[in-house]
Design a protein around this motif. Structure first.
Motif, PDB file in Angstrom:
ATOM      1  N   LEU A   1      59.943  40.834  52.050  1.00  0.00           N
ATOM      2  CA  LEU A   1      59.827  40.467  50.636  1.00  0.00           C
ATOM      3  C   LEU A   1      59.008  41.502  49.851  1.00  0.00           C
TER       4      LEU A   1
ATOM      5  N   PHE B   1      63.020  36.759  41.653  1.00  0.00           N
ATOM      6  CA  PHE B   1      64.221  37.576  41.827  1.00  0.00           C
ATOM      7  C   PHE B   1      64.815  37.880  40.458  1.00  0.00           C
TER       8      PHE B   1
ATOM      9  N   ILE C   1      70.332  37.475  51.976  1.00  0.00           N
ATOM     10  CA  ILE C   1      69.608  36.205  52.081  1.00  0.00           C
ATOM     11  C   ILE C   1      70.225  35.201  51.108  1.00  0.00           C
ATOM     12  N   THR C   2      69.843  33.938  51.218  1.00  0.00           N
ATOM     13  CA  THR C   2      70.204  32.993  50.163  1.00  0.00           C
ATOM     14  C   THR C   2      68.937  32.558  49.440  1.00  0.00           C
ATOM     15  N   LEU C   3      69.129  32.160  48.193  1.00  0.00           N
ATOM     16  CA  LEU C   3      68.017  31.711  47.367  1.00  0.00           C
ATOM     17  C   LEU C   3      68.003  30.190  47.371  1.00  0.00           C
TER      18      LEU C   3
ATOM     19  N   PRO D   1      63.348  41.012  46.205  1.00  0.00           N
ATOM     20  CA  PRO D   1      62.601  40.428  45.077  1.00  0.00           C
ATOM     21  C   PRO D   1      61.917  41.490  44.235  1.00  0.00           C
TER      22      PRO D   1
ATOM     23  N   ARG E   1      62.407  29.438  48.845  1.00  0.00           N
ATOM     24  CA  ARG E   1      62.723  29.881  50.212  1.00  0.00           C
ATOM     25  C   ARG E   1      63.859  30.896  50.188  1.00  0.00           C
ATOM     26  N   THR E   2      63.824  31.825  51.152  1.00  0.00           N
ATOM     27  CA  THR E   2      64.817  32.901  51.191  1.00  0.00           C
ATOM     28  C   THR E   2      65.350  33.085  52.618  1.00  0.00           C
TER      29      THR E   2
ATOM     30  N   VAL F   1      61.832  31.508  43.285  1.00  0.00           N
ATOM     31  CA  VAL F   1      62.557  30.993  44.438  1.00  0.00           C
ATOM     32  C   VAL F   1      61.569  30.536  45.505  1.00  0.00           C
TER      33      VAL F   1
END
Ligand SMILES: [Zn+2]
Length: 181
Positions: free
Chosen positions: A39, A59, A155-157, A78, A106-107, A104
């Protein structure tokens, strides 16, 4: 050349950029993967962890169309609020096409963007025309991921709160960083 494996997937090796910071969109594979997994800010390279009291991460996406959605996969690391504020003021594409930002919670890692090969012909499968021409492949796609040479970690947000006031965030961040010194 030897192939590096991370997240169980082989990764492209790219020459290091010649001095200075990478331009937008030209972040090479190693730097992008490290920025994502640690990150780090995609603009200055510094850690974003510990720059907010609530431990959320900021982000930023270019383009007026793009809001940032929960569950959305992204290959863009980020940003610091201070760096984001500078970028939206001075980076012409962001200025012209607009931007969207979100905090956000969690990633989780989702997969990779990379080059996919046909298991029968071993030919490269043509990528999408837009962007960098890379296929996005989820780690859960166990068949396709075996034939992927990764270039970006995706990754997902999750736990997404849209942000429109970067000034306020940047001021909070500056105060937080000062308090830590
Ligand atoms: Zn930064």
């Amino acid at each position: 050349t030897e192939v590096e494996r991370h997240y169980g997937v082989p990764w492209m090796r790219m020459p290091a950029t010649r001095g200075g910071r990478p331009r937008h969109g030209l972040v090479h594979a190693l730097r992008q993967r490290q920025a994502m997994s640690r990150l780090l800010c995609q603009l200055c390279g510094g850690p974003t962890v510990g720059t907010r009291k609530d431990a959320r991460t900021l982000f930023l996406a270019a383009g007026a169309r793009q809001a940032l959605y929960a569950g959305e996969p992204t290959a863009s690391p980020p940003v610091h609020a201070v760096c984001a504020r500078l970028a939206v003021e001075h980076c012409p594409p962001l200025h012209r096409r607009g931007w969207a930002a979100a905090l956000v919670e969690r990633t989780p890692v989702w997969g990779v963007a990379g080059t996919v090969y046909d298991p029968l012909t071993l030919e490269r499968v043509p990528g999408p025309e837009d962007g960098e021409g890379l296929h996005r492949v989820a780690f859960t796609d166990t068949r396709r991921i075996r034939w992927t040479l990764a270039a970006r970690l995706v990754i997902t947000l999750e736990g997404v709160t849209p942000v429109t006031d970067l000034d306020a965030l940047a001021d909070e961040e500056t105060a937080m960083i000062r308090a830590m010194r």
